[in-house]
Enzyme design. Structure first.
Site, PDB file in Angstrom:
ATOM      1  N   GLU A 178       0.848  -1.182  -0.137  1.00  0.00           N
ATOM      2  CA  GLU A 178       0.032   0.036   0.026  1.00  0.00           C
ATOM      3  C   GLU A 178       0.969   1.311   0.175  1.00  0.00           C
ATOM      4  OE1 GLU A 178      -2.651  -0.592   3.170  1.00  0.00           O
ATOM      5  OE2 GLU A 178      -3.991  -1.659   2.007  1.00  0.00           O
ATOM      6  N   ASP A 252      -8.364  -8.842   4.251  1.00  0.00           N
ATOM      7  CA  ASP A 252      -8.221  -7.897   5.238  1.00  0.00           C
ATOM      8  C   ASP A 252      -9.304  -7.491   6.097  1.00  0.00           C
ATOM      9  OD1 ASP A 252      -6.975  -5.611   6.045  1.00  0.00           O
ATOM     10  OD2 ASP A 252      -7.552  -4.245   4.510  1.00  0.00           O
ATOM     11  N   GLU A 280     -12.690  -2.091  11.784  1.00  0.00           N
ATOM     12  CA  GLU A 280     -12.598  -1.454  10.709  1.00  0.00           C
ATOM     13  C   GLU A 280     -13.702  -1.795   9.789  1.00  0.00           C
ATOM     14  OE1 GLU A 280      -8.952  -1.724   8.546  1.00  0.00           O
ATOM     15  OE2 GLU A 280      -9.560  -0.933   6.817  1.00  0.00           O
TER      16      GLU A 280
HETATM   17  O1  GCW Z   1      -6.847  -2.542   4.773  1.00  0.00           O
HETATM   18  C1  GCW Z   1      -5.860  -1.947   5.108  1.00  0.00           C
HETATM   19  C2  GCW Z   1      -6.404  -0.898   6.205  1.00  0.00           C
HETATM   20  C3  GCW Z   1      -5.439   0.239   6.301  1.00  0.00           C
HETATM   21  C4  GCW Z   1      -4.218  -0.463   6.965  1.00  0.00           C
HETATM   22  C5  GCW Z   1      -3.822  -1.489   6.312  1.00  0.00           C
HETATM   23  C6  GCW Z   1      -2.856  -2.414   6.700  1.00  0.00           C
HETATM   24  C7  GCW Z   1      -2.329   0.666   8.480  1.00  0.00           C
HETATM   25  O2  GCW Z   1      -7.525  -0.301   5.698  1.00  0.00           O
HETATM   26  O3  GCW Z   1      -5.788   1.319   7.006  1.00  0.00           O
HETATM   27  O4  GCW Z   1      -2.894   0.335   7.114  1.00  0.00           O
HETATM   28  O5  GCW Z   1      -4.928  -2.528   5.875  1.00  0.00           O
HETATM   29  O6  GCW Z   1      -2.992  -3.538   7.530  1.00  0.00           O
HETATM   30  O7  GCW Z   1      -1.403  -2.208   6.831  1.00  0.00           O
END
Ligand code: GCW
Length: 593
Positions: A178, A252, A280
């Site tokens: 990411e 996720d 989340e």
């Molecule tokens: O899916 C994502 C979350 C992010 C998070 C990421 C991760 C910290 O939406 O907010 O970033 O996973 O776990 O690295």
């Protein structure tokens, strides 16, 4: 009464166990117990930023007041005591989307102050390391892990950290994920990156926890395959003080996912599991969702890595494959709110995480029973009612959000509320990428005719999931694209089954609300009223989910709603108009009646 242990901290844990017995009204005269944690590092990972915000945090600001530190707030001590009472022994203070500044002397002095408060409670401090820190704060032009200047810089930095915090635990690293920098920026492998830190930490007995949460652009591939494809070939390449930290499932933190296929597939690597305590994708602060059933479902899942009995829990605790370094991480739901977690019931998830990190074999209902007795009352009606609400809550959320193996139908940035229609530039963040609904059917084909992600599991699991006849129905659409009119085990069509699951989700929340209302006067007004208010939001939003998702999928299936499903309150265009602004951190789509 004797409380004994081979270590000081063991006596503290024993004392907390005794207090738990007293608080839950177990007969103390006959009380005898012996207990040892099944994993060594029981960590809370804070996704807290240095500016006081918390990524995916729904309980106010960060607990760490960086501007006032090293001044100590009494809350830090309370926090440490609460963690020690459930056996947590490590805290990662900072977000995995890391800021290199925390490694500068000004911040290290603040980190040291926190470590001093936590130490008497048996809690070690860890930090997140930003891979590009040698460039950002070190004045180098590269962060290549095989470059000798970079290695020397990290060695010196790590030595410096130990000067501030002599028992520093080590680093947690999110790399090449990411947008975060990592070794692949220099055409090096994840093992090269992790080993660079591990080598520098080893003389101090520190560890590096390297996250397996990686995925590239998903235009051609299946996002859920990628972490396994990337890491499984690296088994045996990591130093012994590296722990690979893998999320419970391959996507996720969804309301339900199959377990991550890396568990058991890397016998020469120490593997931690990362669970998300902050909700989340599960209603954030306001939905009552007790997560122990979710955590326990994955910890007891059979990987078959070494035949029957090869549960994820036994991979993690090292008993299956002989790893000596063991650990679990929970992404914290704690913030500056007075009740710590934004809602009373989110505390139960912090508690349950700690208890399961200590012993992954504990049952969700026994943990709920303990928590209710300690938090509310020992009155048997109160205990029975609240435990029941907690135990049905996770399946309720699965039903009104993503039943039958669906996933990621949530709003695309904030992950709150339904948005099955949404597409964003990054394909693998789009609900449409995951549900694959078309006029024929719905679901992601992960069998041999599709992405074949199912082949990442060990044979008996692989075959079970790959076959429509044997795949558990709660994972059906995760692995298969199924025709709307196909018959399910109940004899109903897929469409009818889907609709009835959404309705069951709404009905369960209604029943939870009703059960809660019977507690008026039996518990304090403040917590009664807060929970009552949250449950009313949850019921309204469960209907919102059901109506929006079913109306949207009806545009593909052209099927009427089955008997027993309430007709949606609004048209699809109404729900489309409710899409929450993408850049808003935490939307409240209050327009829902
Ligand atoms: O899916 C994502 C979350 C992010 C998070 C990421 C991760 C910290 O939406 O907010 O970033 O996973 O776990 O690295």
């Amino acid at each position: 009464m004797i409380v004994a242990s081979t270590t000081d901290i063991g006596v503290l844990y024993g004392t907390f166990a005794l207090l738990r017995a007293v608080q839950t009204q177990r007969p103390v005269s006959a009380f005898s117990m012996k207990s040892a944690p099944r994993v060594r590092r029981r960590l809370l990972d804070h996704w807290d930023n240095l500016d006081g915000t918390v990524e995916r945090g729904y309980a106010g600001r960060s607990l760490w007041d960086w501007s006032r530190l090293p001044a100590i707030s009494p809350r830090y001590r309370d926090y440490a005591r609460a963690n020690a009472s459930i056996g947590i022994n490590g805290i990662v203070l900072t977000n995995v989307n890391a800021n290199a500044k925390v490694l500068t002397p000004a911040y290290l002095a603040k980190v040291a102050a926190l470590a001093d408060v936590f130490r008497p409670y048996g809690i070690t401090v860890y930090l997140t390391a930003r891979f590009s820190a040698p460039i950002e704060i070190g004045g180098l032009t590269t962060a290549d892990p095989l470059d000798s200047r970079v290695r020397a810089w990290w060695r010196a930095k790590i030595d410096e950290i130990y000067g501030y915090v002599p028992d520093f635990g080590g680093f947690l690293v999110k790399a090449n994920s990411e947008g975060q920098p990592g070794p692949q920026d220099y055409h090096r492998s994840h093992a090269d990156g992790a080993n660079m830190f591990a080598e520098a930490l080893a003389p101090h007995h520190g560890v590096v926890m390297w996250r397996a949460f990686v995925y590239r652009s998903a235009l051609a591939e299946d996002r859920v395959r990628q972490s396994y494809d990337e890491f499984a070939p690296l088994d045996g390449h990591f130093r012994s003080n590296v722990l690979l930290q893998t999320k419970n499932g391959p996507l996720d933190f969804q309301p339900r996912e199959p377990f991550h296929p890396l568990f058991g597939a890397m016998p020469k690597t120490a593997q931690m599991i990362e669970l998300q305590i902050t909700k989340e994708y599960l209603g954030e602060d306001s939905h009552l969702v007790y997560l122990a059933p979710l955590f326990s479902e994955v910890l007891t899942a059979e990987t078959y890595a070494r035949g029957p009995g090869s549960t994820v829990g036994r991979v993690i605790d090292g008993t299956l494959q002989g790893q000596r370094e063991t650990g679990m991480a929970g992404v914290s739901n704690i913030g500056s709110d007075t009740n710590w977690t934004g809602s009373e019931f989110n505390q139960a998830n912090w508690y349950a995480y700690g208890r399961l990190a200590w012993d992954h074999g504990l049952s969700p209902d026994s943990i709920a029973d303990e928590w209710v007795r300690m938090s509310f009352s020992n009155d048997s009606t109160v205990v029975r009612t609240i435990v029941h609400i907690m135990l049905v809550s996770r399946e309720a959320a699965v039903n009104y959000m993503t039943p039958l193996g669906l996933a990621h139908l949530m709003g695309t940035n904030h992950h709150y509320g339904p948005a099955p229609w949404a597409r964003v530039t990054r394909a693998d963040w789009s609900p449409v990428y995951f549900h694959r609904a078309d006029s024929a059917g719905i679901g992601f084909d992960r069998t041999i005719t599709g992405s074949n992600a199912v082949a990442q599991y060990f044979p008996p699991v692989r075959n079970r999931y790959a076959d429509r006849a044997t795949v558990p129905e709660h994972l059906l659409l995760w692995f298969h694209h199924v025709a709307w009119t196909d018959q399910m085990r109940s004899g109903r069509t897929l469409w009818d089954e889907l609709a009835l699951h959404y309705q069951a989700g709404v009905d369960t929340v209604r029943a939870m609300r009703h059960a809660w209302s019977s507690l008026r006067g039996k518990i304090d007004d403040e917590r009664f009223t807060e929970t009552e208010r949250f449950l009313s939001i949850q019921e309204r939003e469960a209907r919102w989910w059901r109506d929006a998702v079913l109306q949207y999928f009806a545009t593909f299936s052209h099927q009427p709603l089955p008997i027993g499903v309430e007709p949606p309150a609004h048209s699809l265009s109404y729900y489309l108009a409710l899409r929450c602004p993408r850049d808003e951190h935490k939307p409240r789509c209050e327009a829902i009646p």
